[in-house]
Design a protein around this motif. Structure first.
Motif, PDB file in Angstrom:
ATOM      1  N   PHE A 242     -22.645  36.903   2.163  1.00  0.00           N
ATOM      2  CA  PHE A 242     -23.428  35.811   2.745  1.00  0.00           C
ATOM      3  C   PHE A 242     -24.896  36.210   2.740  1.00  0.00           C
ATOM      4  N   GLN A 243     -25.754  35.217   2.810  1.00  0.00           N
ATOM      5  CA  GLN A 243     -27.189  35.443   2.767  1.00  0.00           C
ATOM      6  C   GLN A 243     -27.753  35.544   4.186  1.00  0.00           C
ATOM      7  N   PRO A 244     -28.919  36.163   4.339  1.00  0.00           N
ATOM      8  CA  PRO A 244     -29.566  36.188   5.655  1.00  0.00           C
ATOM      9  C   PRO A 244     -29.779  34.774   6.193  1.00  0.00           C
ATOM     10  N   THR A 245     -29.807  34.640   7.508  1.00  0.00           N
ATOM     11  CA  THR A 245     -29.941  33.388   8.275  1.00  0.00           C
ATOM     12  C   THR A 245     -28.656  32.564   8.271  1.00  0.00           C
ATOM     13  N   SER A 246     -27.534  33.120   7.783  1.00  0.00           N
ATOM     14  CA  SER A 246     -26.266  32.393   7.815  1.00  0.00           C
ATOM     15  C   SER A 246     -25.755  32.297   9.249  1.00  0.00           C
ATOM     16  N   THR A 247     -24.888  31.319   9.499  1.00  0.00           N
ATOM     17  CA  THR A 247     -24.324  31.114  10.826  1.00  0.00           C
ATOM     18  C   THR A 247     -22.802  31.146  10.768  1.00  0.00           C
ATOM     19  N   ILE A 248     -22.194  31.373  11.919  1.00  0.00           N
ATOM     20  CA  ILE A 248     -20.741  31.388  12.036  1.00  0.00           C
ATOM     21  C   ILE A 248     -20.360  30.770  13.378  1.00  0.00           C
ATOM     22  N   PHE A 249     -19.247  30.060  13.410  1.00  0.00           N
ATOM     23  CA  PHE A 249     -18.765  29.431  14.642  1.00  0.00           C
ATOM     24  C   PHE A 249     -17.662  30.301  15.240  1.00  0.00           C
ATOM     25  N   ILE A 250     -17.736  30.518  16.560  1.00  0.00           N
ATOM     26  CA  ILE A 250     -16.837  31.449  17.250  1.00  0.00           C
ATOM     27  C   ILE A 250     -16.114  30.739  18.389  1.00  0.00           C
ATOM     28  N   ASN A 251     -14.819  31.055  18.507  1.00  0.00           N
ATOM     29  CA  ASN A 251     -13.999  30.566  19.610  1.00  0.00           C
ATOM     30  C   ASN A 251     -13.279  31.751  20.245  1.00  0.00           C
ATOM     31  N   VAL A 252     -13.365  31.861  21.579  1.00  0.00           N
ATOM     32  CA  VAL A 252     -12.682  32.918  22.331  1.00  0.00           C
ATOM     33  C   VAL A 252     -11.723  32.239  23.304  1.00  0.00           C
ATOM     34  N   PRO A 253     -10.434  32.180  22.999  1.00  0.00           N
ATOM     35  CA  PRO A 253      -9.481  31.447  23.855  1.00  0.00           C
ATOM     36  C   PRO A 253      -9.433  31.934  25.293  1.00  0.00           C
ATOM     37  N   SER A 254      -9.659  33.230  25.539  1.00  0.00           N
ATOM     38  CA  SER A 254      -9.603  33.729  26.909  1.00  0.00           C
ATOM     39  C   SER A 254     -10.757  33.210  27.758  1.00  0.00           C
ATOM     40  N   VAL A 255     -11.825  32.754  27.121  1.00  0.00           N
ATOM     41  CA  VAL A 255     -12.943  32.129  27.831  1.00  0.00           C
ATOM     42  C   VAL A 255     -12.778  30.617  27.858  1.00  0.00           C
ATOM     43  N   SER A 256     -12.493  30.027  26.702  1.00  0.00           N
ATOM     44  CA  SER A 256     -12.225  28.594  26.596  1.00  0.00           C
ATOM     45  C   SER A 256     -11.490  28.345  25.283  1.00  0.00           C
ATOM     46  N   LYS A 257     -10.378  27.649  25.369  1.00  0.00           N
ATOM     47  CA  LYS A 257      -9.575  27.416  24.180  1.00  0.00           C
ATOM     48  C   LYS A 257     -10.172  26.352  23.263  1.00  0.00           C
ATOM     49  N   ILE A 258     -11.024  25.498  23.793  1.00  0.00           N
ATOM     50  CA  ILE A 258     -11.507  24.369  22.998  1.00  0.00           C
ATOM     51  C   ILE A 258     -12.985  24.466  22.631  1.00  0.00           C
ATOM     52  N   GLN A 259     -13.707  25.419  23.212  1.00  0.00           N
ATOM     53  CA  GLN A 259     -15.139  25.502  22.935  1.00  0.00           C
ATOM     54  C   GLN A 259     -15.412  26.341  21.690  1.00  0.00           C
ATOM     55  N   TRP A 260     -16.223  25.796  20.797  1.00  0.00           N
ATOM     56  CA  TRP A 260     -16.700  26.503  19.615  1.00  0.00           C
ATOM     57  C   TRP A 260     -18.224  26.545  19.689  1.00  0.00           C
ATOM     58  N   HIS A 261     -18.794  27.720  19.429  1.00  0.00           N
ATOM     59  CA  HIS A 261     -20.239  27.883  19.514  1.00  0.00           C
ATOM     60  C   HIS A 261     -20.772  28.536  18.242  1.00  0.00           C
ATOM     61  N   PRO A 262     -21.855  27.992  17.685  1.00  0.00           N
ATOM     62  CA  PRO A 262     -22.445  28.591  16.479  1.00  0.00           C
ATOM     63  C   PRO A 262     -23.440  29.695  16.817  1.00  0.00           C
ATOM     64  N   PHE A 263     -23.422  30.763  16.019  1.00  0.00           N
ATOM     65  CA  PHE A 263     -24.350  31.870  16.205  1.00  0.00           C
ATOM     66  C   PHE A 263     -24.855  32.349  14.843  1.00  0.00           C
ATOM     67  N   THR A 264     -26.089  32.842  14.856  1.00  0.00           N
ATOM     68  CA  THR A 264     -26.672  33.386  13.640  1.00  0.00           C
ATOM     69  C   THR A 264     -26.137  34.790  13.392  1.00  0.00           C
ATOM     70  N   ILE A 265     -25.786  35.064  12.164  1.00  0.00           N
ATOM     71  CA  ILE A 265     -25.303  36.398  11.800  1.00  0.00           C
ATOM     72  C   ILE A 265     -26.491  37.352  11.718  1.00  0.00           C
ATOM     73  N   THR A 266     -26.374  38.502  12.381  1.00  0.00           N
ATOM     74  CA  THR A 266     -27.469  39.481  12.373  1.00  0.00           C
ATOM     75  C   THR A 266     -27.267  40.582  11.344  1.00  0.00           C
ATOM     76  N   SER A 267     -26.073  40.731  10.821  1.00  0.00           N
ATOM     77  CA  SER A 267     -25.800  41.802   9.865  1.00  0.00           C
ATOM     78  C   SER A 267     -26.127  41.357   8.443  1.00  0.00           C
ATOM     79  N   SER A 268     -26.130  42.318   7.546  1.00  0.00           N
ATOM     80  CA  SER A 268     -26.343  42.070   6.114  1.00  0.00           C
ATOM     81  C   SER A 268     -25.074  42.452   5.365  1.00  0.00           C
ATOM     82  N   SER A 269     -24.553  41.532   4.574  1.00  0.00           N
ATOM     83  CA  SER A 269     -23.327  41.829   3.820  1.00  0.00           C
ATOM     84  C   SER A 269     -23.570  42.875   2.746  1.00  0.00           C
ATOM     85  N   LYS A 270     -24.824  43.130   2.390  1.00  0.00           N
ATOM     86  CA  LYS A 270     -25.147  44.172   1.418  1.00  0.00           C
ATOM     87  C   LYS A 270     -25.229  45.538   2.092  1.00  0.00           C
TER      88      LYS A 270
END
Length: 609
Positions: A242-270
């Protein structure tokens, strides 16, 4: 081209297409009205028992609906996150949200005017009972009213003030798009609804692929705890790039089963081929609960179930073409720039290529927020060196006039907690594997062929005999439902086969990574606690950390003079990136578009979710 206004920050190309699209709508509506009004006369209106203006109002209402369908035919293109259409035009799913917002306003304005025109017409012609009709072989008024109410609910909750303060209400209300589309098709019938089929078909394929990806529990390796934020580190397959500034959506069922939140990826796949990281700032209830769950020493959680969708981002970047790259951030807006810096570290070291001078200007409210700078460098075990990277960080703490006495260093240390994922947890991978575009094209093509064949057989051997061999007429609503069901079946069958085929290959590769994660990525911590201080990391990476500290200058009690800083940048091409509050992005855009210097090239990184 435009900085402040209802459209936000708009480039010349965007403004040109927007004006042309509005011109298309105006021309279409005026042509419709001219042709229809030519057939409406006092005599024809009297024959229908109507006044001239009433007949023209009914005709105008119909044409407003037709114009709304033009906007609707484009509405779903920007929200198909993994669509190849966006990639062809060099767009990202996050950057295209504003086009969806523009089109949404147009659609609901025209459809609301369409509905009000007909209600007014029925009220003045004593036909208000027409609002309760559901014709078998004609327009279904009730279905249209249900679609309009669902659309109004989405429109109201999408108002910026409501969306920001009650994001969850906006997010969940937007699932009414299912009701909106279903009853829109029942309202106009399947033949006319096909005008929106291309965009909605791509969206349905993308949405089902996201659903399949979200069924898997991904492998969360560790978390880096900061005072008001935390970093999550996931395992990923090496084939996922993936390229820099990419985003990913995360769901944590133990916090909320239905909430999805987008976050910017801070790592580099290279730089980090087997790891994917995100930085989460504690700003809402969801993030605060997750931070408390992971940071509490008394917490017995040693494994967290997490599901993801993505990542989504640009196909390529052009940061290396600039002499200097100026990154201006406010608050959590620093996250996309961390991935850029890590990517530049790889380019400078591994590829031995010339990288632009990097200037990171970050504004924080409090000194505790400076801990976000600690995330600029990855965890131990990743080969990197800052010696070849021309990096300068200017951090501004706006609400404190001097450095707190208790703050020993300019970059606060972090705590790292290592987790114990289950063997069934899989590393993050592309839902369709490394050959994503080929598989996506195959799914779209094959599913549509299956749809055409099946619906052709149904029409020939089921609907046609009813329409032509008896006095019955097959209802338009049933015909529309059959088409929708066949489309869903075709997409579900073909996409499932493609995903399960790729998943089988990923499972074989993930078994090889599991033993590696257990031996080399997990440090030797005390049995009593899974926490240890980042000073251990500093001992292993003293040179890069020391270089980062030397490159960082912290200013207390002041805001950055962006105009002076940008105008002092030397070079023929200065790339300027802005991420954070809207006011900050507008200020940077105003400076770059002022025309006082010609070497500034502005790019806004806006997250509209």
């Amino acid at each position: 081209m435009v900085v402040k206004g209802p459209l936000g920050i708009v480039t010349g190309i965007e403004l040109g297409f927007f004006v042309m699209f509005i011109a298309l709508l105006v021309w279409s509506f005026s042509t419709y009205l001219q042709n229809s009004f030519a057939k409406i006369t006092l005599q024809s209106a009297a024959e229908d028992g109507e006044k001239l203006w009433e007949s023209k109002l009914e005709s105008s209402g119909l044409r407003l609906g037709l114009i709304g369908n033009i906007c609707l035919s484009f509405l779903f293109f920007p929200v198909a996150r993994g669509s190849s259409v966006l990639a062809v035009f060099g767009l990202t799913s996050e950057g295209s949200i504003k086009y969806h917002i523009w089109l949404g306003h147009m659609v609901m304005t025209l459809f609301t005017a369409h509905g009000l025109s007909y209600i007014t017409f029925w009220a003045f012609t004593n036909q208000i009972s027409a609002m309760l009709t559901w014709e078998k072989v004609d327009i279904s008024v009730v279905a249209g009213e249900i679609a309009l109410v669902a659309g109004l609910a989405m429109w109201i909750t999408a108002i910026p003030r409501i969306r920001r303060k009650m994001f969850e209400l906006f997010f969940y209300t937007h699932y009414l798009y299912i009701v909106f589309v279903l009853f829109f098709v029942l309202h106009v019938g399947i033949p006319y609804a096909c005008i929106m089929l291309p965009a909605f078909y791509l969206f349905m394929v993308d949405r089902f692929l996201r659903f399949l990806q979200s069924r898997n529990s991904v492998r969360l390796l560790s978390t880096r705890i900061l005072p008001d934020s935390f970093e999550l580190n996931f395992s990923k397959t090496q084939a996922l790039n993936f390229q820099p500034t990419s985003t990913i959506f995360i769901n944590v069922p133990s916090v909320s089963k239905i909430q999805w939140h987008p976050f910017t990826i801070t790592s580099s796949s290279k730089l980090e081929p087997e790891k994917l990281s995100v930085l989460i700032k504690c700003e809402g209830n969801w993030s605060k609960k997750l931070h408390q769950l992971l940071s509490s020493p008394s917490s017995s959680v040693d494994r967290l179930q997490v599901s993801v969708e993505g990542p989504y981002g640009p196909v390529s970047t052009h940061f290396l073409r600039h002499d200097t790259l100026v990154m201006v951030s406010g608050g959590s807006g620093i996250t996309p720039f961390i991935s850029i810096i890590r990517d530049m570290i790889f380019n400078a070291k591994a590829l031995n290529s010339k990288t632009p001078r990097l200037l990171l200007i970050s504004a924080f409210k409090n000194s505790s927020d400076l801990a976000a700078l600690d995330i600029v460098l990855p965890l131990a075990g990743i080969p990197y060196d800052l010696a070849d990277l021309n990096l300068q960080i200017e951090a501004f703490v706006t609400r404190e006039k001097q450095q707190p006495q208790s703050q020993a260093t300019k970059i606060p240390l972090s705590r790292i907690r290592w987790l114990k994922p289950k063997p069934t947890d899989s590393p993050i991978s592309a839902v369709l594997g490394p050959n994503h575009w080929i598989w996506l094209g195959g799914i779209i093509t094959s599913s549509f062929v299956v749809f055409l064949v099946l619906i052709g057989l149904i029409n020939r051997f089921y609907i046609y005999p009813i329409d032509h061999n008896s006095n019955k007429v097959f209802a338009y609503s049933y015909r529309a439902l059959l088409n929708i069901l066949v489309i869903c079946f075709a997409i579900t069958a073909t996409a499932s086969l493609a995903v399960f085929w790729n998943k089988r290959e990923n499972d074989m590769k993930s078994k090889q990574i599991q033993s590696l994660n257990g031996s080399s990525l997990t440090p030797t911590a005390s049995p009593e606690s899974m926490f240890y201080n980042a000073e251990r990391e500093l001992e292993l990476e003293s040179l890069p950390r020391q270089t980062l500290a030397e490159a960082t200058k912290v200013h207390y009690g002041e805001r950055p003079d962006l105009k002076r800083i940008l105008f002092e940048c030397k070079g023929s091409s200065i790339g300027v990136l802005a991420s954070g509050p809207k006011q900050l992005r507008h200020e940077v855009a105003n400076i770059c578009s002022s025309g006082l210097v010609e070497n500034l090239h502005f790019e806004s990184i806006s997250f509209s979710w």
